[in-house]
Design an enzyme around this catalytic site. Structure first.
Site, short mmCIF file in Angstrom:
data_model
loop_
_atom_site.label_atom_id
_atom_site.label_comp_id
_atom_site.label_asym_id
_atom_site.label_seq_id
_atom_site.Cartn_x
_atom_site.Cartn_y
_atom_site.Cartn_z
N CYS A 258 -0.60 1.39 -7.00
CA CYS A 258 -0.07 1.09 -5.67
C CYS A 258 1.35 0.55 -5.71
CB CYS A 258 -1.01 0.15 -4.92
SG CYS A 258 -1.10 -1.53 -5.58
N HIS A 306 -2.88 -5.24 -3.07
CA HIS A 306 -2.64 -3.82 -2.78
C HIS A 306 -1.42 -3.73 -1.86
CE1 HIS A 306 -3.71 0.42 -2.59
NE2 HIS A 306 -3.44 0.39 -1.31
N HIS A 318 0.11 5.41 0.47
CA HIS A 318 -0.21 4.50 -0.63
C HIS A 318 -0.97 5.24 -1.71
CE1 HIS A 318 -4.62 3.49 0.49
NE2 HIS A 318 -4.26 4.52 1.21
#
Length: 342
Positions: A258, A306, A318
């Site tokens: 990420c 994240h 993402h």
């Protein structure tokens, strides 16, 4: 092996006990047939998916700790290399200065065999002697200055060697942390794969389909303008990465985790971001989610474990988790902890 023998209570024969146990078994079977089984396959599948989701989340957190330790190790390695180079150059300088001092000392020794006062009396040319004496005095002054400079350089070299030794010890600790977090990630991902493989084929295919997400762009991203030219360039790079695989610990160009995706995307815009999602959340000005614009970084969960990039119209790009590719998802897919404008 120890043998455990069971004895019948007084008044009970073996045949009587068998009859009682058989009746109990019949009663239990009837009871099981009259209520729903607790091991419903659907419940088991949902429990497995829930466990896999938790393992993926824990693996992602461990991945960010791995990235942080790896970044720390890289910085320490570069610092140790710089200290070593600086120490080597300093030592070469000391050696040159010592060589020059040796030449001066040799000349003084050779010219200092006669007492200066006696040499003046015996000299047939006092003016010439006085000139040589003044020159020797200046040489002595330069020698003293050079000695002081050598001492300063040597003290600096000593401090650099101490720093390098400390940094090397810290580097070893960071390397150990990298290895430890790597093992943690790999163990959690292996357990997740094992659980997914334990599902029936149809359920496994359905789970894979549900996790694949949407690789293509949504029908509309709202046409909202990025906050800056660099944000626009980063957003273009992130869009271009859609469909590439999630690879833990990777920051492009063929795979990403990420924070690796957002770091790589901004690097294409000429902006250097930190490696971890926790550090990236502070890499610019934080703005409300209601004011998010394309190119803004969206951090998730309280610990910012994240991160994705806002694209407009309530969508982010993402890298979600292993087994899925870089994709679009709704910005509210997880609890948002911050939005950062780089």
């Amino acid at each position: 092996m120890v043998s455990h023998r069971r004895f019948s209570p007084p008044g009970h024969s073996r045949g009587t006990r068998v009859t009682v146990l058989s009746a109990a078994a019949v009663t239990a079977a009837a009871a099981l047939g009259s209520v729903p089984a607790s091991a419903d396959p659907r419940d088991k599948t949902e429990a497995t998916r829930s466990t896999v989701d938790r393992l993926f989340e824990e693996a992602e957190k461990a991945t960010e700790r791995y990235n942080e330790a790896d970044e720390r190790a890289d910085a320490l390695r570069a610092r140790v290399d710089r200290l070593r180079d600086s120490t080597a150059r300093g030592q070469e300088r000391v050696n040159r200065m010592r060589g020059a001092l040796g030449s001066i000392a040799g000349a003084q020794y050779r010219s200092g065999g006669v007492d200066p006062a006696l040499a003046l009396l015996l000299s047939s040319d006092p003016d010439n002697y006085l000139g040589r004496a003044e020159a020797l005095h200046r040489v002595s002054g330069r020698q003293a200055l050079a000695l002081r400079e050598i001492g300063q350089v040597q003290r600096k070299l000593g401090r650099q060697r101490e720093e390098a030794t400390e940094d090397l010890a810290e580097l070893e600790r960071s390397r150990a942390a990298v290895a430890r977090h790597k093992r943690t990630v790999e163990a959690k991902l292996a357990e997740a794969r094992r659980l997914l493989n334990s599902l029936p084929d149809a359920e496994r295919d359905a789970d894979r389909a549900s996790r694949s997400g949407r690789d293509g762009a949504p029908m509309s991203l709202g046409g909202q303008a990025p906050a800056s030219a660099r944000a626009a360039a980063a957003a273009r790079a992130a869009r271009g990465a859609v469909g590439l695989p999630y690879v833990w610990g990777a920051n492009g160009p063929s795979g990403f985790d990420c924070s690796g995706l957002t770091q790589w995307a901004y690097a294409q815009a000429g902006v250097s971001l930190p490696r971890t999602s926790q550090a990236q959340r502070y890499a610019g000005q934080q703005v409300p989610l209601s004011e998010a614009r394309p190119g803004d970084l969206v951090a998730y969960r309280d610990d910012a474990s994240h991160i994705g990039m806002y694209m407009g119209n309530g969508q982010v790009v993402h890298a979600p988790y292993p087994g899925a590719s870089v994709r679009y998802d709704p910005v509210g897919m997880m609890p948002v902890s911050s939005v950062t404008r780089v």
